[in-house]
Design an enzyme around this catalytic site. Structure first.
Site, PDB file in Angstrom:
ATOM      1  CG  ASN A 255      15.066  71.978  34.659  1.00  0.00           C
ATOM      2  OD1 ASN A 255      16.174  71.783  35.174  1.00  0.00           O
ATOM      3  ND2 ASN A 255      14.121  72.705  35.248  1.00  0.00           N
ATOM      4  CD1 TRP A 256      18.053  66.525  32.374  1.00  0.00           C
ATOM      5  CD2 TRP A 256      20.182  65.970  32.791  1.00  0.00           C
ATOM      6  NE1 TRP A 256      18.548  65.888  31.251  1.00  0.00           N
ATOM      7  CE2 TRP A 256      19.862  65.531  31.485  1.00  0.00           C
ATOM      8  CE3 TRP A 256      21.486  65.734  33.271  1.00  0.00           C
ATOM      9  CZ2 TRP A 256      20.768  64.875  30.658  1.00  0.00           C
ATOM     10  CZ3 TRP A 256      22.398  65.076  32.447  1.00  0.00           C
ATOM     11  CH2 TRP A 256      22.037  64.649  31.163  1.00  0.00           C
ATOM     12  CE  LYS A 257      12.217  70.374  37.369  1.00  0.00           C
ATOM     13  NZ  LYS A 257      10.901  70.644  37.922  1.00  0.00           N
TER      14      LYS A 257
ATOM     15  CG  HIS B 127      12.666  76.453  36.915  1.00  0.00           C
ATOM     16  ND1 HIS B 127      12.020  76.002  38.041  1.00  0.00           N
ATOM     17  CD2 HIS B 127      12.357  75.582  35.925  1.00  0.00           C
ATOM     18  CE1 HIS B 127      11.358  74.892  37.729  1.00  0.00           C
ATOM     19  NE2 HIS B 127      11.540  74.628  36.454  1.00  0.00           N
TER      20      HIS B 127
ATOM     21  CD  GLU C 115      11.673  73.246  40.456  1.00  0.00           C
ATOM     22  OE1 GLU C 115      12.857  73.056  40.153  1.00  0.00           O
ATOM     23  OE2 GLU C 115      10.741  72.509  40.069  1.00  0.00           O
TER      24      GLU C 115
ATOM     25  CD  GLU D 197       8.972  75.304  33.085  1.00  0.00           C
ATOM     26  OE1 GLU D 197       9.153  74.221  32.545  1.00  0.00           O
ATOM     27  OE2 GLU D 197       9.582  75.668  34.101  1.00  0.00           O
TER      28      GLU D 197
ATOM     29  N   GLY E  14       5.899  69.259  37.886  1.00  0.00           N
ATOM     30  CA  GLY E  14       6.168  68.115  38.754  1.00  0.00           C
ATOM     31  C   GLY E  14       4.935  67.554  39.443  1.00  0.00           C
TER      32      GLY E  14
ATOM     33  CB  SER F  93       3.144  67.414  34.067  1.00  0.00           C
ATOM     34  OG  SER F  93       3.360  67.646  35.451  1.00  0.00           O
TER      35      SER F  93
ATOM     36  N   GLY G 206      10.892  68.495  32.593  1.00  0.00           N
ATOM     37  CA  GLY G 206      11.584  68.195  33.844  1.00  0.00           C
ATOM     38  C   GLY G 206      11.692  66.694  34.047  1.00  0.00           C
ATOM     39  N   GLY G 207      10.767  66.153  34.847  1.00  0.00           N
ATOM     40  CA  GLY G 207      10.813  64.741  35.231  1.00  0.00           C
ATOM     41  C   GLY G 207      11.058  63.774  34.085  1.00  0.00           C
TER      42      GLY G 207
END
Ligand code: PGA
Length: 231
Positions: free
Chosen positions: A6-8, A83, A85, A153, A159, A189, A210-211
């Site tokens: 997930n490149w956000k 998600h 977010e 998640e 994150g 994470s 993600g990151g």
């Protein structure tokens, strides 16, 4: 095993370079979820590409949204929905998330539907209640559809560098599977150095990263872990 990046709202890595790195990893579904402007480049590079969200209508007056037929026309194969977010910053509800999932599946997309509890909810002992409400909404909208995957998640692990222990992920994901019998990815994470132990859990069917997915070497290392564990 599925590993989705997930490149956000980041540009993310070069799709062609990433595609070359992933080429020789067998026995794995590697997926990238870039922002809208990079969808085509990822499709063209030969990557299995999902959007980060999708609306429930095929078209209409919904400024800022994108529809399943539009994504399919680009060669996009699926979408993330729900998600945390989106839920946290953009007011998405359980019902809205379920509608997005349901109509995306009906249109022919694959769907990764996200669920997870906040730190306060976990501290209050409400994790199972929260997961049940979120998963039930998705189940009522979609049933155990064969193009539906869930992602657990925990909000406190996204994150933050705080990863769920393998036991905690296993317990939560086994509970989710008892409510809706579909593959469940773990997200929060995930890094190359914790991927092995998380992915080794029987109820963990892959990872939503993600990151670490923004770095080609990290993402590739997680994909290699996943391929190794189920081979
Ligand atoms: P993270 O994000 O790996 O950076 O914690 C996961 C996600 O939001 O899907």
């Amino acid at each position: 095993m599925i590993v989705a990046g997930n490149w956000k709202m980041f540009l993310g890595p070069d799709p062609a370079v990433l595609a070359r790195q992933l080429e020789d990893i067998a026995g794995l579904d590697a997926i990238v979820c870039p922002s809208f402007t990079r969808l085509s480049a990822c499709v063209e590079a030969g990557l299995t590409t999902y959007a980060q969200n999708v609306h429930w209508e095929p078209e209409g007056a919904y400024t800022g949204e994108v529809s399943a037929p539009m994504l399919l026309a680009l060669g996009v194969r699926g979408a993330i929905v729900g998600h945390s977010e989106r839920r946290q910053y953009f007011g998405e509800t359980d019902l809205g998330v379920a509608r997005r999932a349901q109509f995306a599946l009906e249109a022919g997309l694959h769907v990764i539907a996200c669920v997870g509890e906040s730190q306060e909810e976990r501290d209050a002992g409400d994790t199972e209640t929260v997961l049940r409400v979120q998963v039930d909404a998705i189940r009522d909208g979609c049933g155990p559809h064969d193009r539906l995957v869930l992602a657990y998640e925990p909000v406190w692990a996204i994150g933050t560098g705080l990863t769920a222990t393998p036991e905690l992920a296993q317990d939560a994901q086994a509970f989710i599977k008892s409510l809706l019998d579909r593959p469940v990815l773990y997200g929060g994470s995930v890094k190359p150095d914790n991927a092995d132990e998380l992915l080794a859990q029987p109820a963990v069917d892959g990872a939503l990263v993600g990151g670490a997915s923004l770095d080609i070497d990290s993402f590739t290392a997680i994909c290699r872990s996943a391929a190794r564990i189920r081979s």
